[in-house]
Write an enzyme that holds these catalytic residues in place. Structure first.
Site, mmCIF file in Angstrom:
data_model
loop_
_atom_site.group_PDB
_atom_site.id
_atom_site.type_symbol
_atom_site.label_atom_id
_atom_site.label_comp_id
_atom_site.label_asym_id
_atom_site.label_seq_id
_atom_site.Cartn_x
_atom_site.Cartn_y
_atom_site.Cartn_z
ATOM 1 N N ASP A 97 0.873 -1.193 0.000
ATOM 2 C CA ASP A 97 0.000 0.000 0.000
ATOM 3 C C ASP A 97 0.900 1.230 0.000
ATOM 4 O O ASP A 97 2.099 1.141 0.266
ATOM 5 C CB ASP A 97 -0.909 0.011 1.247
ATOM 6 C CG ASP A 97 -1.822 1.237 1.290
ATOM 7 O OD1 ASP A 97 -2.462 1.535 0.263
ATOM 8 O OD2 ASP A 97 -1.881 1.915 2.329
ATOM 9 N N SER A 98 0.280 2.388 -0.264
ATOM 10 C CA SER A 98 1.031 3.640 -0.201
ATOM 11 C C SER A 98 1.429 3.971 1.242
ATOM 12 O O SER A 98 2.274 4.829 1.458
ATOM 13 C CB SER A 98 0.173 4.778 -0.745
ATOM 14 O OG SER A 98 -0.966 4.933 0.073
ATOM 15 N N TYR A 123 -0.784 8.526 -2.668
ATOM 16 C CA TYR A 123 -0.757 8.212 -4.098
ATOM 17 C C TYR A 123 -1.938 8.873 -4.825
ATOM 18 O O TYR A 123 -1.893 9.088 -6.027
ATOM 19 C CB TYR A 123 -0.874 6.693 -4.314
ATOM 20 C CG TYR A 123 0.391 5.888 -4.109
ATOM 21 C CD1 TYR A 123 1.559 6.453 -3.590
ATOM 22 C CD2 TYR A 123 0.413 4.532 -4.446
ATOM 23 C CE1 TYR A 123 2.704 5.684 -3.407
ATOM 24 C CE2 TYR A 123 1.553 3.766 -4.271
ATOM 25 C CZ TYR A 123 2.690 4.329 -3.751
ATOM 26 O OH TYR A 123 3.817 3.564 -3.579
ATOM 27 N N GLY A 124 -3.013 9.139 -4.081
ATOM 28 C CA GLY A 124 -4.265 9.610 -4.688
ATOM 29 C C GLY A 124 -4.114 10.759 -5.677
ATOM 30 O O GLY A 124 -4.689 10.720 -6.761
ATOM 31 N N CYS A 148 -4.343 -1.456 -2.037
ATOM 32 C CA CYS A 148 -4.478 -0.017 -2.276
ATOM 33 C C CYS A 148 -5.345 0.116 -3.524
ATOM 34 O O CYS A 148 -5.023 -0.462 -4.573
ATOM 35 C CB CYS A 148 -3.092 0.569 -2.515
ATOM 36 S SG CYS A 148 -3.096 2.284 -3.057
ATOM 37 N N ASN A 149 -6.435 0.837 -3.397
ATOM 38 C CA ASN A 149 -7.344 0.993 -4.545
ATOM 39 C C ASN A 149 -6.698 1.801 -5.665
ATOM 40 O O ASN A 149 -6.857 1.483 -6.841
ATOM 41 C CB ASN A 149 -8.620 1.696 -4.091
ATOM 42 C CG ASN A 149 -9.449 0.841 -3.160
ATOM 43 O OD1 ASN A 149 -10.370 0.165 -3.579
ATOM 44 N ND2 ASN A 149 -9.118 0.853 -1.877
ATOM 45 N N THR A 150 -5.980 2.860 -5.284
ATOM 46 C CA THR A 150 -5.353 3.725 -6.289
ATOM 47 C C THR A 150 -4.343 2.923 -7.109
ATOM 48 O O THR A 150 -4.287 3.034 -8.337
ATOM 49 C CB THR A 150 -4.643 4.903 -5.570
ATOM 50 O OG1 THR A 150 -5.494 5.396 -4.528
ATOM 51 C CG2 THR A 150 -4.317 6.017 -6.527
ATOM 52 N N GLU A 207 -2.657 8.850 8.039
ATOM 53 C CA GLU A 207 -1.198 8.671 8.039
ATOM 54 C C GLU A 207 -0.539 9.379 9.216
ATOM 55 O O GLU A 207 0.518 8.975 9.677
ATOM 56 C CB GLU A 207 -0.596 9.198 6.725
ATOM 57 C CG GLU A 207 -0.778 8.273 5.543
ATOM 58 C CD GLU A 207 0.043 6.984 5.629
ATOM 59 O OE1 GLU A 207 1.251 7.053 5.937
ATOM 60 O OE2 GLU A 207 -0.530 5.903 5.389
ATOM 61 N N CYS A 231 -10.993 3.246 -0.488
ATOM 62 C CA CYS A 231 -9.584 3.538 -0.185
ATOM 63 C C CYS A 231 -9.305 2.770 1.089
ATOM 64 O O CYS A 231 -10.101 2.842 2.046
ATOM 65 C CB CYS A 231 -9.372 5.034 0.040
ATOM 66 S SG CYS A 231 -7.742 5.412 0.740
ATOM 67 N N THR A 232 -8.211 2.029 1.113
ATOM 68 C CA THR A 232 -7.982 1.143 2.259
ATOM 69 C C THR A 232 -7.635 1.900 3.542
ATOM 70 O O THR A 232 -7.617 1.310 4.617
ATOM 71 C CB THR A 232 -6.884 0.117 1.923
ATOM 72 O OG1 THR A 232 -5.716 0.818 1.463
ATOM 73 C CG2 THR A 232 -7.359 -0.846 0.851
ATOM 74 N N HIS A 233 -7.372 3.191 3.438
ATOM 75 C CA HIS A 233 -7.165 3.989 4.662
ATOM 76 C C HIS A 233 -8.492 4.283 5.378
ATOM 77 O O HIS A 233 -8.508 4.539 6.575
ATOM 78 C CB HIS A 233 -6.519 5.341 4.326
ATOM 79 C CG HIS A 233 -5.046 5.292 4.066
ATOM 80 N ND1 HIS A 233 -4.501 4.767 2.910
ATOM 81 C CD2 HIS A 233 -3.989 5.728 4.813
ATOM 82 C CE1 HIS A 233 -3.179 4.889 2.959
ATOM 83 N NE2 HIS A 233 -2.842 5.465 4.098
#
Ligand code: DGL
Length: 269
Positions: A11-12, A43-44, A74-76, A153, A185-187
């Site tokens: 993931d980012s 990354y978005g 990570c979806n992005t 983050e 978004c996984t966040h």
């Protein structure tokens, strides 16, 4: 390839931990190697070609550690890179977008679905394609929430400030126009309580984490590659950024004391 080889998760930043957690819960014998590219998060807002380059760097780093399966948590990055990684790597590669779309279709009654994601994911149209491939008549509204990832983050996802940010951002949507919201978004699962609070009980809020974990299990079972380790696995975590907040969130979210964290530097070019 050995059945006891690790599963790679990328993931980012810390968002992919939400997917790693479900994999660890469903498949407790599997060792996970996790990379968070925290130094280059988010990354978005980046271009697809930049996201593709960074995702490939993470994938290569884990291929060098002999993983048996890769999860793009990570979806992005899934939107930008899933196809090329699936075509090129000699191991199964699983993304999070199709599992998220499938999870939403299972629970939605009205087939009116909201997708919350990064600018990159929303721009890619990947959720729209996945959802329409399942039910072509579904109705989709999408919203990019660029303020959410920095909040998570920086480990500020729990307080009043986060609640207000979620309330203000989601105020742009009419929650009566959908019955299901995908955390694309996984966040975002770290903000799920506030998101559910804002949308109210008429909306089911879900992420792709548990459907993705089921896909991992199915792949490994089908290939007879499920680990048969006799001892609980010791997961390892890599970050391109600083270990302090990364470690704190791993401890809180995964409930792992003193996780093993390595620093991983990527080439600057
Ligand atoms: N967690 C990621 C996703 O699912 C990326 C967030 C970001 O880096 O902007 O899209």
């Amino acid at each position: 390839m050995l059945a006891n080889a690790p599963i790679g998760v990328i993931d980012s930043g810390v968002g992919g931990l939400t997917v790693a957690k479900e994999i660890m819960r469903l498949l407790p014998n599997e060792k996970v190697l996790y990379i968070g590219d925290n130094a280059r998060c988010p990354y978005g807002p980046r271009s697809q070609s930049e996201v593709r380059k960074y995702t490939w760097q993470m994938a290569r780093a884990l291929m060098n550690k002999n993983i048996k399966l890769l999860v793009i948590a990570c979806n992005t990055a899934t939107a930008a890179t899933l196809d090329s990684l699936q075509k090129s790597l000699p191991i199964p590669v699983i993304g999070v977008i199709f599992p998220g779309a499938r999870a939403a279709m299972k629970v939605s009654v009205t087939k009116e679905i909201a997708v919350l994601g990064t600018e990159g994911t929303v721009r890619s149209g990947a959720y729209e394609n996945a959802l329409k491939s399942l039910v072509s008549s579904c109705h989709i509204v999408q919203l990019a929430c660029p303020k959410f990832v920095p909040l998570v983050e920086s480990d500020e996802y729990e307080g009043e400030f986060a609640r207000k940010m979620v309330r203000d951002t989601l105020g742009q949507l009419d929650s009566k126009s959908f019955d299901t919201a995908i955390l694309g978004c996984t966040h975002y699962p770290l903000l799920q309580t506030f998101i559910e609070e804002k949308f109210g009980p008429s909306v089911t809020v879900l992420s792709s984490a548990s459907e993705t974990a089921k896909d991992v299990e199915n792949h490994l079972r089908f290939q007879r590659m499920l680990a048969d380790a006799k001892h609980p696995p010791v997961h390892e975590f890599y970050t391109s950024g600083s270990t302090a907040i990364f470690g704190t969130i791993i401890e809180k979210w995964l409930e792992i004391d003193n996780p093993i964290i390595h620093i991983l530097k990527f080439p600057q070019t």
